[in-house]
Write a protein that holds these residues in place. Structure first.
Motif, short mmCIF file in Angstrom:
data_model
loop_
_atom_site.label_atom_id
_atom_site.label_comp_id
_atom_site.label_asym_id
_atom_site.label_seq_id
_atom_site.Cartn_x
_atom_site.Cartn_y
_atom_site.Cartn_z
N ASN A 103 0.83 -1.21 0.00
CA ASN A 103 0.00 0.00 0.00
C ASN A 103 0.86 1.26 0.00
O ASN A 103 0.45 2.29 -0.53
CB ASN A 103 -0.95 0.01 1.20
N PHE A 104 2.05 1.16 0.61
CA PHE A 104 2.95 2.32 0.62
C PHE A 104 3.77 2.40 -0.67
O PHE A 104 4.60 3.29 -0.83
CB PHE A 104 3.91 2.25 1.81
N HIS B 18 -5.78 -0.12 5.98
CA HIS B 18 -5.10 -0.75 4.84
C HIS B 18 -6.04 -1.58 3.96
O HIS B 18 -5.57 -2.39 3.15
CB HIS B 18 -3.91 -1.57 5.35
N THR C 253 6.62 -0.35 8.96
CA THR C 253 6.54 -0.24 7.50
C THR C 253 6.41 1.21 7.02
O THR C 253 6.99 1.55 5.98
CB THR C 253 5.38 -1.11 6.94
N TRP C 254 5.70 2.06 7.73
CA TRP C 254 5.62 3.45 7.24
C TRP C 254 6.98 4.10 7.34
O TRP C 254 7.34 4.94 6.50
CB TRP C 254 4.53 4.25 7.95
N ALA D 110 9.02 2.92 4.46
CA ALA D 110 8.57 3.58 3.23
C ALA D 110 9.17 4.98 3.13
O ALA D 110 9.64 5.38 2.06
CB ALA D 110 7.03 3.65 3.21
N HIS D 111 9.16 5.72 4.21
CA HIS D 111 9.68 7.08 4.15
C HIS D 111 11.20 7.11 3.98
O HIS D 111 11.72 7.95 3.26
CB HIS D 111 9.25 7.87 5.39
N GLU E 199 -4.23 5.43 3.29
CA GLU E 199 -3.42 4.21 3.41
C GLU E 199 -2.04 4.33 2.77
O GLU E 199 -1.22 3.45 2.89
CB GLU E 199 -4.16 3.00 2.86
N GLU E 200 -1.78 5.44 2.08
CA GLU E 200 -0.52 5.49 1.32
C GLU E 200 0.63 6.16 2.07
O GLU E 200 1.64 6.51 1.49
CB GLU E 200 -0.71 6.19 -0.03
N GLY E 201 0.45 6.39 3.35
CA GLY E 201 1.60 6.88 4.12
C GLY E 201 1.71 8.37 4.25
O GLY E 201 2.79 8.89 4.53
N PRO F 126 1.66 8.68 9.78
CA PRO F 126 0.90 7.75 8.92
C PRO F 126 0.32 6.56 9.67
O PRO F 126 -0.55 5.87 9.15
CB PRO F 126 1.96 7.28 7.91
#
Ligand SMILES: Cc1cc2nc3c(=O)[nH]c(=O)nc-3n(C[C@H](O)[C@H](O)[C@H](O)COP(=O)(O)OP(=O)(O)OC[C@H]3O[C@@H](n4cnc5c(N)ncnc54)[C@H](O)[C@@H]3O)c2cc1C
Length: 589
Positions: free
Chosen positions: A28-29, A62, A343-344, A347-348, A497-499, A559
């Motif tokens: 999702n991210f 999510h 996970t967020w 992702a960042h 949901e995309e962060g 997020p």
């Protein structure tokens, strides 16, 4: 032989609840990753089943919650716990209900739980949850999931982790070069080889879980998830057994069941599978019950937490980082929440909007929370012996003495009334386990990707039951329903949901909205702005009750729906304050 080496930002080792959730969240991210699981399929063991409100909030964010609610138990089919002597039998001590308690946000708890979250808890055993999560993970990342693949070895380099993976179908090995590795391996492979110390008491009890099919519709009811058996022969509630409905139909017509018996780890009887079915029938007092056993599994009970959660570019998550008694249902839930926290941040960092320092906050946030959870689970586990004492069971006493205690418990007259009152009061202390609303929603991060605003945390409820919403940094954003263009959205929906981050402000928060656009542009991070009273309406006045900011204040939400920073009032230089707060959170301070 080596075939087709792979370069990938994230390698997830383990396809249990934690690894599969990590995969869903990363997809999702928009983070490319590979999940490998050494077994050919998801687990056949029923294992954990209770998905608490916080976990369902995460799955809602999510896009997985709806699929789980469709098949999981509705709250009215699992919102009670009861304590009984047996299900069947016609002796003077048989079929007696000793006590019943509302649980998990069901029945009398429902209104309070529903006020605090956009979702309610559900119940769905892991042996069915994992295939569902696998489908969701494969849909989002069709080439990201490989079962029957085992990580044999790995080394850390300057560029991340290089792993050797065996395809167990073809017996071929290949190399995966990953920037980061998530060890969601249940503690089977990575932690032990890295010398991670699992701190705490271990090997306490061997929990023997028997998963079987039987028609118990005549003896069960439509609202009980777990029945604890207490009887003179059992000596203790754990020894006597606890029985859980497992669906797939929910309520009295549940087809499948699990009974847990606790054995001492040195008891040779624990591996005597032949003895299990007679023992089960004896426990239920249903000597002729037709039943089909699927699996008898053993689960050694620990209360252990890893001393390190990050080792270079490797992160331990789920059971790899903590293992605790099943009481309060924090095992799988905590693992899914680890995945959400990690996970967020990955992702960042991988999109270069944050530095690697953000990843250090995974351990500083999750380790204390999980340690508290493990201690709570152990306390709730031990509290069942308080119940045993409260109904008059004396471990080691002759059978006649415990039998006499049960007769007294069900006797007429003043003594019987007093004993039943004592039983009720004692059993009600188990709300530590079954009404742990504050344990589930009220935990917070003291140190990590949060900026302390000098305020004092609300006091926690000493029974773990009463959750106090707050927008203090480090706490979960309180839920409030908001009106937006005729629709109803939760404050939790603002991060999407995309962060993205979210900035919640009030009617006089215009300068914060401008500052958010500037901070977003400068740092390359999406910030969704909600000006409540302007573009969102506080339709039922919940936000004004829980927001704890003035009309010109602002709350910056991460997020994962945790508050990163807040300003309870306006600011002379909102752009500077917000940009520097966000930069600090992202490790770019
Ligand atoms: C028999 C049993 C009963 C349980 N009952 C309950 C219960 O009633 N209530 C409760 O709250 N909790 C229960 N638990 C605990 C709960 O199931 C765990 O907390 C949960 O499964 C943890 O999920 P996880 O994804 O972190 O780890 P796991 O579910 O253990 O998944 C880890 C995965 O990693 C894989 N793996 C390991 N090494 C490698 C490698 N080198 N390469 C590839 N794959 C690898 C493993 O095969 C495994 O599938 C039970 C556990 C067991 C074993």
């Amino acid at each position: 032989m080596s075939v087709g080496d792979i370069d990938i930002p994230v390698l997830i080792v383990g396809g249990g609840g934690c690894g599969l959730s990590s995969s869903i969240f990363l997809s999702n991210f928009g983070v490319r990753h590979l999940l490998i699981e050494r077994h050919a399929s998801t687990s056949f063991l029923p294992k954990a089943h209770y998905l608490n409100q916080r976990t369902m909030e995460i799955y809602r964010q999510h896009g997985v919650a709806e699929a789980i609610y469709k098949v999981g138990a509705p709250i009215e089919r699992f919102g009670q716990i009861r304590w009984m002597t047996s299900l069947g039998g016609d002796g003077p001590l048989d079929r007696k209900e000793i006590h019943r308690m509302d649980a998990f946000g069901g029945y009398s708890l429902r209104e309070r739980y529903e006020a605090d979250s956009p979702v309610i808890a559900t119940n769905y055993p892991q042996l069915r949850l994992e295939p569902l999560l696998r489908r969701e993970a494969e849909t989002r990342g069709p080439d990201s999931i490989r079962y029957h693949h085992e990580m044999l070895d790995w080394e850390q380099t300057d560029a991340g982790v290089t792993a050797t993976v065996l395809d167990r179908d073809t017996e071929e090995t290949f190399t995966v070069r990953a920037r980061y590795l998530v060890a969601a391996d249940g503690g089977k492979t990575v932690g032990p080889r890295l010398g991670v110390d699992m701190v705490g008491p271990t090997n306490m009890v061997d929990m023997v879980s028997t998963h079987f099919t039987a028609d118990l519709s005549e003896y069960w009811d439509d609202n009980t998830l777990i029945t604890w058996f207490l009887n003179p022969e059992g000596e203790s509630s754990w020894g006597a057994g606890a029985m859980v409905q497992m669906g797939p139909t929910w309520g009295r017509r549940s087809e499948e069941w699990v009974v847990h018996f606790a054995f001492r780890p040195d008891d040779p009887e624990r591996f005597n599978e032949e003895a299990i079915v007679p023992r089960l029938r004896e426990l239920l007092r249903l000597p002729d019950l037709p039943l089909q056993v699927h699996k008898v599994s053993h689960w050694i009970l620990d209360r252990i937490v890893a001393d390190r959660w990050r080792i270079g570019d490797i992160f331990l998550a789920g059971d790899a980082a903590h293992r605790q008694p099943p009481t309060t249902g924090l095992g799988l839930n905590t693992g899914i929440q680890d995945a959400h926290n990690l996970t967020w941040k990955l992702a960042h960092v991988l999109s270069c909007s944050a530095t690697d320092a953000l990843l250090d906050t995974y351990e500083s946030e999750r380790k204390p929370v999980s340690t508290d959870g493990a201690d709570w689970a152990l306390m709730a586990f031990g509290n069942h012996t308080v119940i045993d004492a409260g109904i008059g069971l004396v471990p080691g006493a002759p059978l006649e003495a415990n039998t006499a205690a049960f007769h007294a418990l069900f006797s007429d007259g003043m003594l019987g009334d007093a004993l039943r009152a004592r039983a009720r009061e004692t059993i009600n202390t188990q709300r530590f386990e079954f009404q742990a609303h504050d344990v589930e929603l009220g935990f917070h991060y003291r140190q990590g990707a949060v900026i302390d605003d000098g305020s004092v945390a609300p006091s926690r409820s000493d029974t773990g039951t009463v959750y106090t919403p707050t927008t203090r940094p480090g706490h979960r954003l309180p839920h409030a329903w908001l009106g937006k263009d005729e629709a109803r959205v939760s404050t939790h929906d603002l991060v999407e949901e995309e962060g993205a981050f979210a900035l919640v402000t009030g009617t006089d928060g215009g300068p914060w909205a401008v500052a958010a656009r500037a901070a977003s542009e400068k740092l390359g991070v999406a910030i969704n702005v909600a000006q409540i009273g302007v573009d969102y309406l506080d339709t039922d006045n919940t936000w004004s009750a829980v927001g704890q900011i003035e009309a010109d204040g602002a709350v910056l939400v991460r997020p994962d729906n945790y508050v990163a920073w807040r300003s309870q009032n306006g600011d002379e230089d909102p752009e500077h304050s917000l940009t520097s707060a966000l930069a600090t959170i992202l490790g770019r301070g």
